[in-house]
Enzyme design. Structure first.
Site, PDB file in Angstrom:
ATOM      1  N   GLU A  17       0.901  -1.117   0.211  1.00 32.03           N
ATOM      2  CA  GLU A  17      -0.066   0.068  -0.189  1.00 32.03           C
ATOM      3  C   GLU A  17       0.739   1.307   0.068  1.00 32.03           C
ATOM      4  O   GLU A  17       2.075   1.094  -0.043  1.00 32.03           O
ATOM      5  CB  GLU A  17      -0.854   0.043   1.169  1.00 32.03           C
ATOM      6  CG  GLU A  17      -2.351  -0.494   1.019  1.00 32.03           C
ATOM      7  CD  GLU A  17      -3.291   0.602   0.380  1.00 32.03           C
ATOM      8  OE1 GLU A  17      -2.745   1.621  -0.059  1.00 32.03           O
ATOM      9  OE2 GLU A  17      -4.486   0.316   0.171  1.00 32.03           O
ATOM     10  N   ASN A 150     -10.293   5.464   2.135  1.00 28.05           N
ATOM     11  CA  ASN A 150      -9.265   4.916   1.294  1.00 28.05           C
ATOM     12  C   ASN A 150      -8.797   6.150   0.748  1.00 28.05           C
ATOM     13  O   ASN A 150      -8.744   7.549   1.143  1.00 28.05           O
ATOM     14  CB  ASN A 150      -9.656   3.998   0.300  1.00 28.05           C
ATOM     15  CG  ASN A 150      -8.672   2.491   0.919  1.00 28.05           C
ATOM     16  OD1 ASN A 150      -7.557   2.640   0.989  1.00 28.05           O
ATOM     17  ND2 ASN A 150      -9.542   1.441   1.272  1.00 28.05           N
ATOM     18  N   ASP A 200     -10.297   1.073  -4.009  1.00 26.70           N
ATOM     19  CA  ASP A 200      -9.235   1.185  -2.861  1.00 26.70           C
ATOM     20  C   ASP A 200      -8.605   2.551  -2.926  1.00 26.70           C
ATOM     21  O   ASP A 200      -9.132   3.312  -2.963  1.00 26.70           O
ATOM     22  CB  ASP A 200      -8.168   0.050  -2.869  1.00 26.70           C
ATOM     23  CG  ASP A 200      -7.382  -0.379  -1.560  1.00 26.70           C
ATOM     24  OD1 ASP A 200      -7.263   0.729  -0.989  1.00 26.70           O
ATOM     25  OD2 ASP A 200      -7.203  -1.424  -1.521  1.00 26.70           O
TER      26      ASP A 200
END
Length: 295
Positions: A17, A150, A200
């Site tokens: 991430e 997100n 996301d």
């Protein structure tokens, strides 16, 4: 046909991430959330390494002094990191889980979200919140009731702030006041339910288009400024987590992925970092946070 993203590094991340370009170093940082691993990649030498492991991470911003603000948990904590030295800078928020995703605004404030707590399906009070962290170290709830806060971004004119709630599958828009950091009038800007997977992380390019990573969708989707789908960039693994523009002219898109915990299902490249260049597409510089720099 869209170009094929190339594999840059495969550290077999559980949840890769937070790709973040550091223009001072001309280097890209990204993370693996559960083990709190932080990685650094130098495109000029094609070398990469693990530079940190420890407390769970969820987001990072580049501070005005060149350090990184590492945000995570448990309890929505934060620390500053530079050259391997980490210093606690925020003790956390009682009752919270951890931070997830973050972005700085032009005045050095930070918007970040907390994750929904265990049992949130049965208790709406355990849903996540959207926070604003001010440079003086204070934290303020600016909206709430989200499953997983997100990807975030701003319009070029700084009149609108966007963020994604993965569970509702919406990209929300708010009116944004640069002078105060206030956000108002939440509305759905993009309903992404017609696209495979769930939204996301994201990045907004220089043309105001949204590049949205799709968890479970094996792709990054480009939407125009009005929210209409333009194209899809396929990835060789399903859980695509986030996107960032990097490089001297912000023309390289870096893409993080997740899923090394189940390579039989998600493939051997699950959790890897990818990069791609697309003709005519450029990013915009990220704003830098100023969290507790004057203390």
């Amino acid at each position: 046909m869209p170009p094929n993203p190339r594999l840059i590094a495969n550290y077999q991340c559980n949840t890769g991430e937070g790709p973040l370009w550091h223009p001072d170093e001309q280097a890209l940082y990204w993370m693996d959330i559960p083990p709190g691993r932080l990685f650094r990649y130098d495109p000029a030498t094609d070398e990469h390494e693990t530079v940190r492991e420890g407390r769970t991470l969820g987001a990072a911003t580049l501070q005005a002094d060149g350090s990184l603000l590492l945000m995570g948990g448990p309890g929505c904590t934060a620390s500053t990191w530079r050259d391997g030295v980490e210093t606690p800078s925020f003790d956390g928020i009682p009752g919270e889980t951890r931070f997830n995703d973050a972005i700085a605004d032009p005045e050095g404030r930070i918007f970040s979200g907390s994750m929904a707590g265990e049992g949130w399906q049965d208790d709406p009070a355990k849903l996540g919140k959207l926070y604003r962290l001010d440079p003086d170290g204070s934290a303020h709830v600016v909206d709430e009731g989200f499953g997983c806060v997100n990807g975030m971004g701003f319009t070029a004119d700084l009149n609108t702030f966007f963020f994604i709630d993965t569970f509702s599958m919406n990209v929300y828009a708010y009116g944004y006041d640069r002078a105060t950091g206030a956000i108002v009038d939440r509305r759905v800007h993009i309903d992404t339910r017609g696209v495979p997977g769930k939204p996301d992380g994201m990045a907004i390019d220089a043309d105001g288009c949204f590049w949205v990573a799709r968890w479970g969708g094996s792709c990054v989707v480009r939407f125009d400024p009005d929210g209409q789908e333009m194209s899809r960039l396929p990835l060789p693994t399903p859980n695509v987590t986030s996107v960032a523009f990097a490089g001297p002219d912000l023309s390289t898109m870096y893409i993080t992925t997740a899923g090394c915990n189940d390579p039989e299902t998600f493939g051997r490249e699950a959790g890897a970092l990818f990069a791609v260049e697309i003709d005519g597409v450029r990013g915009v510089p990220e704003y830098r946070s100023r969290f507790r720099l004057d203390r």
